[in-house]
Design a protein around this motif. Structure first.
Motif, PDB file in Angstrom:
ATOM      1  N   VAL A  61       0.870  -1.310  -0.056  1.00  0.00           N
ATOM      2  CA  VAL A  61      -0.128  -0.143   0.062  1.00  0.00           C
ATOM      3  C   VAL A  61       1.006   1.403   0.144  1.00  0.00           C
ATOM      4  CG1 VAL A  61      -1.651   1.554   1.446  1.00  0.00           C
ATOM      5  CG2 VAL A  61      -2.194  -1.100   1.015  1.00  0.00           C
ATOM      6  N   PRO A  62       1.882   1.345   0.974  1.00  0.00           N
ATOM      7  CA  PRO A  62       2.688   2.535   1.012  1.00  0.00           C
ATOM      8  C   PRO A  62       3.173   2.738  -0.467  1.00  0.00           C
ATOM      9  CG  PRO A  62       3.065   1.469   2.875  1.00  0.00           C
ATOM     10  CD  PRO A  62       2.247   0.517   2.078  1.00  0.00           C
ATOM     11  N   LEU A 209      -7.253   0.681  -6.195  1.00  0.00           N
ATOM     12  CA  LEU A 209      -6.094  -0.402  -6.030  1.00  0.00           C
ATOM     13  C   LEU A 209      -5.765  -0.493  -4.747  1.00  0.00           C
ATOM     14  CD1 LEU A 209      -4.211  -0.067  -9.623  1.00  0.00           C
ATOM     15  CD2 LEU A 209      -5.991  -1.783  -8.952  1.00  0.00           C
ATOM     16  N   ILE A 210      -5.431   0.581  -3.996  1.00  0.00           N
ATOM     17  CA  ILE A 210      -5.043   0.777  -2.734  1.00  0.00           C
ATOM     18  C   ILE A 210      -5.898   0.133  -1.611  1.00  0.00           C
ATOM     19  CG2 ILE A 210      -4.283   2.280  -0.990  1.00  0.00           C
ATOM     20  CD1 ILE A 210      -3.019   3.934  -3.072  1.00  0.00           C
ATOM     21  N   ARG A 211      -7.216   0.720  -2.036  1.00  0.00           N
ATOM     22  CA  ARG A 211      -8.288   0.138  -1.317  1.00  0.00           C
ATOM     23  C   ARG A 211      -8.514  -1.597  -0.975  1.00  0.00           C
ATOM     24  NH1 ARG A 211     -11.031   4.874  -2.551  1.00  0.00           N
ATOM     25  NH2 ARG A 211     -12.041   3.886  -4.365  1.00  0.00           N
ATOM     26  N   VAL A 212      -8.295  -2.005  -2.430  1.00  0.00           N
ATOM     27  CA  VAL A 212      -8.328  -3.448  -2.563  1.00  0.00           C
ATOM     28  C   VAL A 212      -7.143  -4.177  -1.741  1.00  0.00           C
ATOM     29  CG1 VAL A 212      -7.854  -5.395  -4.158  1.00  0.00           C
ATOM     30  CG2 VAL A 212      -9.466  -3.360  -4.676  1.00  0.00           C
ATOM     31  N   LEU A 213      -5.899  -3.536  -2.009  1.00  0.00           N
ATOM     32  CA  LEU A 213      -4.613  -4.286  -1.252  1.00  0.00           C
ATOM     33  C   LEU A 213      -4.857  -3.889   0.415  1.00  0.00           C
ATOM     34  CD1 LEU A 213      -1.827  -3.378  -3.363  1.00  0.00           C
ATOM     35  CD2 LEU A 213      -3.155  -5.281  -3.595  1.00  0.00           C
ATOM     36  N   ARG A 214      -5.479  -3.110   0.860  1.00  0.00           N
ATOM     37  CA  ARG A 214      -5.671  -2.748   2.136  1.00  0.00           C
ATOM     38  C   ARG A 214      -6.419  -3.975   2.824  1.00  0.00           C
ATOM     39  NH1 ARG A 214      -6.193   3.178   2.111  1.00  0.00           N
ATOM     40  NH2 ARG A 214      -4.120   4.064   2.848  1.00  0.00           N
ATOM     41  N   LEU A 274       1.941  -5.787 -10.318  1.00  0.00           N
ATOM     42  CA  LEU A 274       0.729  -4.705 -10.430  1.00  0.00           C
ATOM     43  C   LEU A 274       1.698  -3.341 -10.979  1.00  0.00           C
ATOM     44  CD1 LEU A 274      -1.688  -3.511 -10.140  1.00  0.00           C
ATOM     45  CD2 LEU A 274      -1.410  -3.395  -7.630  1.00  0.00           C
ATOM     46  N   LEU A 275       1.539  -2.784 -12.026  1.00  0.00           N
ATOM     47  CA  LEU A 275       1.978  -1.879 -12.830  1.00  0.00           C
ATOM     48  C   LEU A 275       1.082  -0.826 -13.128  1.00  0.00           C
ATOM     49  CD1 LEU A 275       4.032  -3.974 -15.294  1.00  0.00           C
ATOM     50  CD2 LEU A 275       4.886  -3.355 -12.928  1.00  0.00           C
TER      51      LEU A 275
END
Length: 281
Positions: A61-62, A209-214, A274-275
């Motif tokens: 995420v970071p 995408l960040i929300r998915v990874l969290r 993930l690009l």
């Protein structure tokens, strides 16, 4: 449908992550150089490349929260190198070239109606079976194609004021305006299927995408603020071996996925690249 303009720069520079060991960096540098990508330390204003084991989760995420978001490339080969096909995908992404391999013969559908999505997804699934892919893979490709098409057709379009035209009433929409049409493309080659959705709005950011990874590994939740596409993005990431996204703000979003043709079912834990590349005008 507009896409990015290919760069004429013969070599591309990326800043390697500090976590790479010297041996890993040397192997990665060799694999990247074969596609004209040069690793450089401390170069300003260059994309930041992070090589990792491909196990996506909250730890990344970071990296995606950075400006620009880091490019996450899996080191899936036994010797710790990134795979040749993923390096080629990264090269195409940064050069502005097609995200689908040139040697892959593609089918395509221009979509303006919700009723067109199903047949296009069936065609993508059938292409997998015709190429000798498993029924599991064919089902995953159909699922990915459906999510890409639905997001590009219903979530991407906005009016001149930036207000979504269809995302807030997904269940009621049957057809979009001709100028809001999207493109779905698919093909099979090099042991995997490729699916791409393209819209003309260029609105996608790294935040969904960040929300998915969290929430990766936990129970999926819908984020209604983004038009309800959160669960779809999660399925896309779970099914795919690599995801590449090129966003040209106000012009186009190109969202490409690679799906292995094998029988393996529980793919959420498989290595993934993930690009995400946000072009700057």
């Amino acid at each position: 449908m507009e896409t990015a303009t290919p760069s004429k720069t013969p070599l591309l520079e990326l800043t390697p992550d500090e976590s790479l060991t010297p041996a890993a960096l040397e192997r990665a540098a060799g694999a990247l150089a074969r596609d004209g990508l040069l690793l450089r330390h401390g170069v300003a204003h260059t994309p930041r490349l992070v090589l990792f084991d491909g196990r996506l989760g909250a730890a990344q995420v970071p990296l995606l929260e950075r400006e620009p978001a880091a490019l996450l490339l899996a080191t899936r080969e036994p010797d710790g190198e990134p795979s040749a096909w993923e390096v080629a995908l990264l090269s195409s992404l940064l050069r502005g070239s097609s995200l689908l391999p040139l040697q892959v013969r593609t089918g395509r559908a221009r979509l303006t109606k919700v009723a067109q999505v199903g047949p296009a997804c069936e065609a993508a699934s059938e292409a997998v079976l015709e190429a000798g892919g498993s029924r599991v893979a064919a089902g995953l490709v159909a699922d990915v194609a459906h999510e890409l098409a639905a997001n590009a057709l219903l979530d991407a379009p906005v009016d001149e004021a930036g207000v979504p035209r269809y995302a807030h009433r997904r269940d009621q929409v049957r057809e979009v305006a001709p100028e809001d049409a999207c493109l779905l493309e698919w093909g099979v080659g090099e042991g995997r299927a490729w699916v791409q959705g393209v819209d003309r709005f260029g609105r996608l950011k790294a935040s969904p995408l960040i929300r998915v990874l969290r929430s990766w590994g936990g129970k999926a939740q819908v984020d209604a603020s983004g038009g309800g596409a959160g669960l779809g993005l999660r399925r896309i990431l779970e099914h795919s071996d690599a995801v590449a996204v090129r966003v040209v703000p106000g012009r186009a979003t190109e969202f490409a996925c690679a799906v292995d043709l094998g029988e393996a079912r529980r793919r959420a834990a498989h290595p993934k690249s993930l690009l995400f590349c946000l072009e700057r005008g």
